[in-house]
Design an enzyme around this catalytic site. Structure first.
Site, PDB file in Angstrom:
ATOM      1  N   ILE A  18     -29.458  18.226   6.965  1.00  8.86           N
ATOM      2  CA  ILE A  18     -28.895  17.026   7.588  1.00  8.86           C
ATOM      3  C   ILE A  18     -27.571  16.644   6.932  1.00  8.86           C
ATOM      4  O   ILE A  18     -26.616  16.307   7.601  1.00  8.86           O
ATOM      5  CB  ILE A  18     -29.887  15.841   7.495  1.00  8.86           C
ATOM      6  CG1 ILE A  18     -31.206  16.185   8.158  1.00  8.86           C
ATOM      7  CG2 ILE A  18     -29.273  14.561   8.069  1.00  8.86           C
ATOM      8  CD1 ILE A  18     -31.123  16.456   9.647  1.00  8.86           C
ATOM      9  N   GLU A  99     -20.643   9.213 -22.537  1.00 10.26           N
ATOM     10  CA  GLU A  99     -20.891   7.814 -22.173  1.00 10.26           C
ATOM     11  C   GLU A  99     -20.877   6.844 -23.348  1.00 10.26           C
ATOM     12  O   GLU A  99     -20.641   5.655 -23.140  1.00 10.26           O
ATOM     13  CB  GLU A  99     -22.206   7.699 -21.410  1.00 10.26           C
ATOM     14  CG  GLU A  99     -22.141   8.360 -20.045  1.00 10.26           C
ATOM     15  CD  GLU A  99     -23.329   8.052 -19.161  1.00 10.26           C
ATOM     16  OE1 GLU A  99     -24.271   7.356 -19.608  1.00 10.26           O
ATOM     17  OE2 GLU A  99     -23.326   8.513 -18.007  1.00 10.26           O
ATOM     18  N   SER A 116     -39.253  10.466  -7.776  1.00  9.21           N
ATOM     19  CA  SER A 116     -39.971   9.998  -6.593  1.00  9.21           C
ATOM     20  C   SER A 116     -40.398  11.191  -5.754  1.00  9.21           C
ATOM     21  O   SER A 116     -39.780  11.500  -4.724  1.00  9.21           O
ATOM     22  CB  SER A 116     -39.079   9.052  -5.779  1.00  9.21           C
ATOM     23  OG  SER A 116     -39.848   8.395  -4.799  1.00  9.21           O
ATOM     24  N   GLU A 122     -35.744  15.379  -7.452  1.00  8.36           N
ATOM     25  CA  GLU A 122     -35.018  15.087  -8.682  1.00  8.36           C
ATOM     26  C   GLU A 122     -35.956  15.058  -9.877  1.00  8.36           C
ATOM     27  O   GLU A 122     -36.975  14.362  -9.869  1.00  8.36           O
ATOM     28  CB  GLU A 122     -34.298  13.744  -8.595  1.00  8.36           C
ATOM     29  CG  GLU A 122     -33.545  13.418  -9.876  1.00  8.36           C
ATOM     30  CD  GLU A 122     -32.982  12.011  -9.920  1.00  8.36           C
ATOM     31  OE1 GLU A 122     -32.016  11.812 -10.666  1.00  8.36           O
ATOM     32  OE2 GLU A 122     -33.495  11.123  -9.213  1.00  8.36           O
ATOM     33  N   GLU A 141     -13.473  10.369 -14.503  1.00  6.64           N
ATOM     34  CA  GLU A 141     -12.383   9.544 -13.972  1.00  6.64           C
ATOM     35  C   GLU A 141     -12.866   8.397 -13.083  1.00  6.64           C
ATOM     36  O   GLU A 141     -12.193   7.381 -12.959  1.00  6.64           O
ATOM     37  CB  GLU A 141     -11.355  10.397 -13.243  1.00  6.64           C
ATOM     38  CG  GLU A 141     -11.892  11.093 -12.010  1.00  6.64           C
ATOM     39  CD  GLU A 141     -10.854  11.986 -11.346  1.00  6.64           C
ATOM     40  OE1 GLU A 141     -10.878  12.057 -10.107  1.00  6.64           O
ATOM     41  OE2 GLU A 141     -10.049  12.609 -12.046  1.00  6.64           O
TER      42      GLU A 141
END
Length: 188
Positions: A18, A99, A116, A122, A141
């Site tokens: 999709i 980070e 999930s 994931e 960026e």
């Protein structure tokens, strides 16, 4: 991982792509159900991610970042998407450095979990980073965030207030709490 219950297995008949984007893809699968009938499954494909539980001097490193999907800022542990073929442990080291600016001398996999599984594949690999040394951040960026250091009581308050509401950070906070309790019990 093997299927623990073959009687419940669904067989994929067709897959219809999709959408394919930078972070996810979406497909609709037609499946044969265990009783022989058919059904559809909307599935999000994701390359996986890493997250880092990093504690410096009794304070958890968090990043405060605007999340468009929520329409607000969210306090989270450092985390990020795996690049194609990237080793999760190296990705965790990279995300911590990018980070927060911190590097770690020791890193340990705590657990890998699906976010999930009803509709997404994931997987997040949660690491414990220890023996931290400060350095420079190297943000992407399009990435804007602030590093926050919080003790356990502050983290708990952030959870109660809803400033921390994502599963990976809440899970990391409770793992940290168990470590703190274990340390008090053993005197370490």
């Amino acid at each position: 991982m093997t299927n623990s219950n073959p009687k419940l297995t669904e067989k994929t008949i067709t897959t219809k792509p999709i959408f394919s984007g930078k972070v996810i893809s979406l497909q609709i699968d037609t499946v044969e159900l265990p009783d022989g009938s058919t059904g559809t499954r909307e599935i999000i494909r994701h390359p996986g991610a890493v997250a880092v539980l990093a504690v410096k001097d009794g304070r958890l490193l968090l990043v405060d970042q605007y999340r468009q999907a929520l329409g607000r800022c969210e306090l989270e542990i450092p985390a990020g998407k795996l690049e194609a073929g990237e080793d999760p442990m190296e990705a965790a080291r990279r995300e911590l450095r990018e980070e927060t600016g911190y590097q770690c001398a020791k890193i340990t996999l705590l657990h890998s979990f699906y976010t999930s599984p009803g509709f997404a594949d994931e997987i997040i690999h949660l690491y414990l980073a220890e023996e931290l040394t400060a350095g420079d951040m190297a943000l992407d960026e399009d990435e804007f965030l602030e590093v926050i250091e919080a003790n356990y009581e502050e983290v708990q308050r952030y959870i109660e207030e809803g400033r921390i509401s994502d599963a990976k950070t809440i899970l990391a906070a409770y793992i940290w709490r168990l470590q703190l309790i274990g340390s008090r019990e053993t005197g370490k």
